[in-house]
Structure formats: C-alpha cells, structure tokens
Design an enzyme around this catalytic site. Structure first.
Site, PDB file in Angstrom:
ATOM      1  N   LYS A 144      -4.029  -2.472   6.944  1.00  0.00           N
ATOM      2  CA  LYS A 144      -4.414  -1.569   5.859  1.00  0.00           C
ATOM      3  C   LYS A 144      -3.377  -0.470   5.638  1.00  0.00           C
ATOM      4  CE  LYS A 144      -9.216  -2.364   7.269  1.00  0.00           C
ATOM      5  NZ  LYS A 144     -10.477  -1.739   7.736  1.00  0.00           N
ATOM      6  N   PRO A 182     -10.546   1.491   1.802  1.00  0.00           N
ATOM      7  CA  PRO A 182      -9.861   0.305   1.275  1.00  0.00           C
ATOM      8  C   PRO A 182      -9.550  -0.700   2.377  1.00  0.00           C
ATOM      9  CG  PRO A 182      -8.898   2.306   0.384  1.00  0.00           C
ATOM     10  CD  PRO A 182      -9.853   2.732   1.463  1.00  0.00           C
ATOM     11  N   GLU A 183      -9.759  -1.971   2.063  1.00  0.00           N
ATOM     12  CA  GLU A 183      -9.463  -3.039   3.009  1.00  0.00           C
ATOM     13  C   GLU A 183      -8.181  -3.742   2.562  1.00  0.00           C
ATOM     14  OE1 GLU A 183     -12.947  -5.438   3.856  1.00  0.00           O
ATOM     15  OE2 GLU A 183     -14.277  -3.732   3.491  1.00  0.00           O
ATOM     16  N   ARG A 240     -23.268  -0.394  10.584  1.00  0.00           N
ATOM     17  CA  ARG A 240     -22.868  -0.736   9.219  1.00  0.00           C
ATOM     18  C   ARG A 240     -23.865  -1.710   8.611  1.00  0.00           C
ATOM     19  NH1 ARG A 240     -16.312  -1.516   9.289  1.00  0.00           N
ATOM     20  NH2 ARG A 240     -15.816   0.151  10.753  1.00  0.00           N
TER      21      ARG A 240
END
EC number: 3.2.2.23
Length: 293
Positions: free
Chosen positions: A58, A2-3, A283
């Site tokens: 976060k 989660p960001e 990524r």
C-alpha cells in the site's frame, strides 16, 4: 484505508506527471503529517528527477536520480491531485470540486513538465519519508512484507506454505501483510467470496499434511488476482475518501459481491443465500454462509 487497487490507481495517475520529470519545487505547508517530516526533505528532493514511480503493497515509492527513494503512504484520507494548465501556470487545468478545501493541501510538488502534484490529507494519517539506498531494506514499513498478489512469485504453493500450520482464520491470514502484501478488508471479503471459501475456515486448510497446496489454495489465488485486476480497472473503490488523481471517484464499489451488502441476495449463480455480516478480529466480515464453505 486505501488498499492495493486504490494505491495502484493513484500510482498510475501520478506516473505521467512525475516519472521522467525533475522536481523543481517542493513545499511542505506543515512540519508533520502522521509523523514529523524530515528537516532535509526539500533539499533532498528539489533538483532530482523522478526516474520511476513504483508501488509496494500500500506504499508508493518514487525513485530519484540521486539514488534516494521517496516513500509515500496515503493513510486514511490522503489523496493526490495533478494540476495541469491554469492552476499550474499554463492553459488547460482540471480539478474536482471535492478538492476545493485547500486547507488540507499539505504538500506540493512542482515538476519541470509544468505539472503541480498536490497531496491533500484532512486526517493527516498519511506520511512521506525519504530513504537513502542503504536504508530501504531495513525500513520498518517495508521490511517483512509478503509477496505482491499480482506478482509472478505469488501462487498457490507460496500461499499454502505461508498458511501451513496456522490456526488463525483464513480471513485473518490474508489480512496479515507478511502472508500477502496489500490486501485489506474489502478485497479479502470479495476474494473469499469469489473462491467460495468461508472467512471462518482455518488458514491451514489451504495446505495438505505434506505442505502441498490444496485445490482451495488454487481457487483463492485465482480469485485474489481476479478481484484486484477488476478493482484496478474500475479505478478502485470510493467509499469515503479515495479519489483518482484526476479527482474522479473509483467505481468498483458498485460491483461488490458481498462487501457492505448485508441482507441482500447472494450474487453467486444458483445460490439463494443472503449476505451476512459478523465482526471478526474487530472488523466487519461480509459473506454468504450458504455458498462459502
């Protein structure tokens, strides 16, 4: 993982259930999550009122009446759900079918207002840690974090200053939590598209030789703010594990301009390019080579 928008969505969902309420019960159903839970965690939580629920990057931070702060991180698969009514001992409960696997309900808070807050984490990469007032400034997970991208202090001058002289790519710089806090792969890709900037561009090009912000820096700050606000309004992005505290999915993934859209037409007005993907620093990066320069 989660960001910022997903964590902010969770914070807003937890706030009505926890802020202003006393923790009447706390149950840790295992001794560890990502790390071992502190032995005195329950003792320091039970009987304390949650004065406020905040977010830093976060991380979630519950400010307690004792002065302690409970630091919480969702990890890769963590989610909270709030039970009201039948499931917590009063009429009117709600839950989402996704949360029926109670084997992964590792932590339970029972609040004085009748709410039951459950932390579910199949992969157990989340964590909780209680901090005394004097420990917060030196907490390794919080120390050295950059500015909040939605905060008043984050502007083009600050971003240019942080990127001046950097020989890394613009994308790598934005993922560095010391430069700006809370951004991850999804929203960096989306913000760079919104600013029409290449993820391969040198971060240093956001500043002039004298260190002043360029027009690119102005565009990028505006794009970062816009994409984060839109994602929060949509309840975040649900690609794998993210759920709102009601159990509902976020739906910002339906608005992605480039992320996970490899081979699809560019959505920039007047551009006939195609979204491409390449691996950058381990990524996947999604972008339109035609309009992102």
């Amino acid at each position: 993982m989660p960001e910022l928008p997903e964590v902010e969505t969770v914070r807003r969902g937890l706030e009505p259930a926890m802020a202003g309420a006393r923790i009447d019960g706390f149950e840790a159903r295992r001794a560890d999550l990502r790390f071992a839970l502190q032995p005195d965690l329950a003792t320091r939580l039970i009987g304390q009122t949650v004065k406020g629920l905040g977010r830093r990057a976060k991380y979630l931070l519950a400010e307690l009446s004792s002065g302690d702060v409970l630091l919480m991180h969702l990890g890769m698969s963590g989610s909270f759900r709030v039970l009201q009514g039948e499931a917590s001992g009063a009429p009117g409960a709600f839950h989402h079918p996704r949360n029926d696997d109670r084997a992964h309900d590792h932590v339970v808070f029972r609040m004085s207002n009748g709410a039951v807050v459950v932390f579910n984490d199949p992969r157990r990469f989340g964590y909780m840690k209680i901090l005394a007032p004097g420990e917060i400034a030196d907490e390794p997970f919080l120390k050295g974090l950059g500015p909040e991208p939605l905060g008043n202090s984050f502007d083009a001058a600050m971003l240019a200053s942080a990127c001046a002289g950097r020989k890394t790519s613009l994308k790598a710089a934005l993922l560095d939590q010391r430069v700006v806090a809370g951004l991850g792969n999804i929203y960096v890709c989306e913000a760079l598209f919104g600013a029409h900037l290449s993820p391969k561009r040198l971060a240093a090009t956001l500043a002039t030789r004298t260190g002043a912000p360029t027009e690119r820096a102005e565009r990028l700050v505006e794009a970062i703010r816009a994409v984060l606000h839109a994602a929060i309004k949509a309840g975040g992005s649900s690609l794998r594990d993210h759920r709102q505290t009601s159990g509902e999915l976020g739906y910002f993934q339906h608005s992605f301009a480039v992320y996970d859209r490899e081979g699809e037409p560019c959505r920039s007005k007047g551009c006939d390019g195609v979204v491409k993907r390449f691996v950058q620093n381990g990524r996947s990066t999604f972008w339109c080579p035609k309009c992102q320069k």
